[in-house]
Design a protein around this motif. Structure first.
Motif, PDB file in Angstrom:
ATOM      1  N   ASP A 267       0.815  -1.215   0.000  1.00 44.14           N
ATOM      2  CA  ASP A 267       0.000   0.000   0.000  1.00 44.14           C
ATOM      3  C   ASP A 267       0.849   1.265   0.000  1.00 44.14           C
ATOM      4  N   VAL A 268       1.960   1.227   0.765  1.00 48.28           N
ATOM      5  CA  VAL A 268       2.829   2.393   0.930  1.00 48.28           C
ATOM      6  C   VAL A 268       4.269   1.965   0.689  1.00 48.28           C
ATOM      7  N   GLY A 269       4.999   2.765  -0.079  1.00 50.37           N
ATOM      8  CA  GLY A 269       6.425   2.538  -0.305  1.00 50.37           C
ATOM      9  C   GLY A 269       7.231   3.723   0.193  1.00 50.37           C
ATOM     10  N   LEU A 270       8.348   3.431   0.850  1.00 48.52           N
ATOM     11  CA  LEU A 270       9.279   4.462   1.314  1.00 48.52           C
ATOM     12  C   LEU A 270      10.632   4.168   0.677  1.00 48.52           C
ATOM     13  N   GLU A 271      11.023   4.964  -0.316  1.00 44.20           N
ATOM     14  CA  GLU A 271      12.250   4.713  -1.055  1.00 44.20           C
ATOM     15  C   GLU A 271      13.377   5.532  -0.419  1.00 44.20           C
ATOM     16  N   MET A 272      14.334   4.832   0.218  1.00 39.16           N
ATOM     17  CA  MET A 272      15.388   5.487   0.993  1.00 39.16           C
ATOM     18  C   MET A 272      16.783   5.313   0.399  1.00 39.16           C
ATOM     19  N   SER A 273      16.903   4.566  -0.685  1.00 36.55           N
ATOM     20  CA  SER A 273      18.233   4.183  -1.161  1.00 36.55           C
ATOM     21  C   SER A 273      18.774   5.071  -2.271  1.00 36.55           C
ATOM     22  N   GLY A 274      17.905   5.659  -3.072  1.00 35.89           N
ATOM     23  CA  GLY A 274      18.358   6.403  -4.243  1.00 35.89           C
ATOM     24  C   GLY A 274      18.823   5.516  -5.380  1.00 35.89           C
ATOM     25  N   ARG A 275      18.557   4.223  -5.283  1.00 35.33           N
ATOM     26  CA  ARG A 275      19.004   3.265  -6.291  1.00 35.33           C
ATOM     27  C   ARG A 275      17.907   3.035  -7.328  1.00 35.33           C
ATOM     28  N   PRO A 276      18.248   3.077  -8.624  1.00 34.37           N
ATOM     29  CA  PRO A 276      17.232   2.901  -9.664  1.00 34.37           C
ATOM     30  C   PRO A 276      16.530   1.560  -9.584  1.00 34.37           C
ATOM     31  N   GLU A 277      17.280   0.479  -9.316  1.00 35.06           N
ATOM     32  CA  GLU A 277      16.657  -0.832  -9.262  1.00 35.06           C
ATOM     33  C   GLU A 277      15.685  -0.936  -8.093  1.00 35.06           C
ATOM     34  N   ALA A 278      15.961  -0.196  -7.017  1.00 29.59           N
ATOM     35  CA  ALA A 278      15.073  -0.229  -5.852  1.00 29.59           C
ATOM     36  C   ALA A 278      13.732   0.420  -6.172  1.00 29.59           C
ATOM     37  N   LEU A 279      13.771   1.581  -6.823  1.00 25.22           N
ATOM     38  CA  LEU A 279      12.518   2.246  -7.149  1.00 25.22           C
ATOM     39  C   LEU A 279      11.729   1.449  -8.188  1.00 25.22           C
ATOM     40  N   ARG A 280      12.417   0.880  -9.168  1.00 25.15           N
ATOM     41  CA  ARG A 280      11.706   0.100 -10.176  1.00 25.15           C
ATOM     42  C   ARG A 280      11.038  -1.124  -9.543  1.00 25.15           C
ATOM     43  N   THR A 281      11.744  -1.776  -8.617  1.00 24.22           N
ATOM     44  CA  THR A 281      11.156  -2.924  -7.906  1.00 24.22           C
ATOM     45  C   THR A 281       9.964  -2.483  -7.075  1.00 24.22           C
ATOM     46  N   MET A 282      10.089  -1.337  -6.434  1.00 24.89           N
ATOM     47  CA  MET A 282       8.989  -0.836  -5.607  1.00 24.89           C
ATOM     48  C   MET A 282       7.753  -0.565  -6.457  1.00 24.89           C
ATOM     49  N   VAL A 283       7.921   0.140  -7.568  1.00 24.02           N
ATOM     50  CA  VAL A 283       6.789   0.452  -8.446  1.00 24.02           C
ATOM     51  C   VAL A 283       6.115  -0.834  -8.917  1.00 24.02           C
ATOM     52  N   ALA A 284       6.916  -1.848  -9.240  1.00 20.98           N
ATOM     53  CA  ALA A 284       6.372  -3.113  -9.758  1.00 20.98           C
ATOM     54  C   ALA A 284       5.606  -3.897  -8.709  1.00 20.98           C
ATOM     55  N   ASN A 285       5.808  -3.572  -7.423  1.00 22.51           N
ATOM     56  CA  ASN A 285       5.189  -4.361  -6.356  1.00 22.51           C
ATOM     57  C   ASN A 285       4.170  -3.577  -5.546  1.00 22.51           C
ATOM     58  N   MET A 286       3.720  -2.436  -6.061  1.00 24.22           N
ATOM     59  CA  MET A 286       2.705  -1.656  -5.371  1.00 24.22           C
ATOM     60  C   MET A 286       1.307  -2.108  -5.796  1.00 24.22           C
ATOM     61  N   THR A 287       0.370  -2.002  -4.879  1.00 23.35           N
ATOM     62  CA  THR A 287      -1.021  -2.234  -5.230  1.00 23.35           C
ATOM     63  C   THR A 287      -1.539  -1.060  -6.059  1.00 23.35           C
ATOM     64  N   HIS A 288      -2.622  -1.249  -6.771  1.00 20.27           N
ATOM     65  CA  HIS A 288      -3.230  -0.135  -7.501  1.00 20.27           C
ATOM     66  C   HIS A 288      -3.656   0.939  -6.503  1.00 20.27           C
TER      67      HIS A 288
END
Length: 342
Positions: free
Chosen positions: A234-255
């Motif tokens: 439901d909620v993502g907190l991106e703390m790393s600044g890494r491109p692969e981390a944000l892409r993984t987060m976007v791919a695993n979020m609910t609508h």
């Protein structure tokens, strides 16, 4: 007085004798007790590309601190000698549209303590009274010294409602771990954190995350299955600044999921914007702390029993700053504290 100074335009820091700061109009003079070492300080010590652009030598470093008020300028009210205080390290103009509207954290003319003006890695520091936070309830000095990064974690974690939600945090640095502790304390159902450092993942487990995922050997998708999540986070907190981390987060979020972004990337990178659009994902950038709503939230969270002690893993007298900075730069640590009373 003794201070840690960026004395030359080259890698390194120097412990030097410098004049005590002079109390200016509307300012407060503070005897420094503890300071926290920040990633920004590591960049300045290394004198990397960012530091070469951002700082001018000589400069006293440091913006994470706690201390006792020694003196206040005439006309300053609400702050008295003897008060235990931390400081908001973003000094704002007070006259722009955002400042006048009470959105001081959005001031375009912000000056950073220990970056744009002499900071708190010293026996004494001065700050405008408007940047001084008085601890009305006793706080452990080591914890009070890291109110600045704790504020980053609180600002990020509380950007969206968390009660009963499933939260994914990418990046188990000290701020990511503090954000995990806040999310747990604020009522999140599951908190999953990812990193590549086994040490920091173990540290995150100490603050009560549901799952700590080493993304070198496991995936977020496996974590979702292990927790029985059918629709994503439901909620993502991106703390790393890494491109692969944000892409993984976007791919695993609910609508309809919501992502708060604190991690600063070193360069631009692509994101699956089509997924953001079609899943109606909200992306929100976070910088610093809201002045002073975040500070109130920090104090209340600690009063309510939030425990940050696992995040603090190193304590050194300021004379041993080289060892302290080496530990902070090595990555096998949480927050590292310098003691200025030794």
């Amino acid at each position: 007085m003794k201070a840690l100074v960026k004395a030359k335009a080259e890698p390194g820091l120097w412990l030097a004798d410098v004049p005590e700061p002079v109390l200016g109009p509307g300012e407060v003079l503070i005897k420094v007790l503890r300071t926290g070492i920040c990633g920004t300080d590591l960049h300045i010590r290394a004198y990397d590309g960012w530091a070469r652009q951002a700082v001018r030598t000589p400069l006293v470093l440091g913006h994470e601190f706690v201390g006792d008020v020694v003196d206040v300028a005439p006309g300053v009210t609400g702050i008295s000698p003897g008060d235990r205080v931390s400081g908001e390290g973003h000094l704002v103009c007070g006259t722009c549209r955002n400042c006048l509207a009470g959105r001081r954290h959005l001031c375009r003319s912000t000056v950073g303590l220990g970056i744009g003006r002499d900071g708190a890695f010293a026996e004494y520091v001065t700050l405008p009274a408007a940047n001084v936070w008085v601890h009305r309830v006793p706080v452990d000095p080591d914890v009070a010294a890291i109110f600045d990064p704790f504020g980053n974690a609180v600002h990020t974690a509380l950007s969206f409602p968390l009660v009963g939600e499933d939260v994914l945090i990418t990046g188990a640095g000290p701020i990511g771990i503090m954000a995990a502790a806040v999310a747990r304390h604020a009522g999140a159902r599951n908190v999953v954190i990812t990193d590549v450092s086994p040490y920091r993942l173990r540290l995150a487990e100490r603050v009560g995350v549901s799952l700590a995922v080493d993304v070198r050997t496991s995936g977020v998708e496996e974590g979702k299955r292990a927790l029985g999540l059918r629709e994503g986070f439901d909620v993502g907190l991106e703390m790393s600044g890494r491109p692969e981390a944000l892409r993984t987060m976007v791919a695993n979020m609910t609508h309809g999921g919501k992502i708060a972004l604190l991690g600063l990337p070193s360069e631009e990178f692509p994101v699956d914007v089509a997924r953001v659009v079609t899943s109606m994902i909200t992306l929100k950038g976070i910088y610093g702390r809201e002045m002073y709503e975040t500070w109130y939230a920090m104090s209340v969270l600690l009063e309510g029993g939030l425990d940050l002690s696992p995040v603090i893993t190193g304590r050194y007298p300021y004379q041993d700053f080289e060892e302290a900075f080496d530990e902070a730069a090595g990555g096998r640590c949480g927050k590292v504290i310098l003691d200025w009373t030794a």
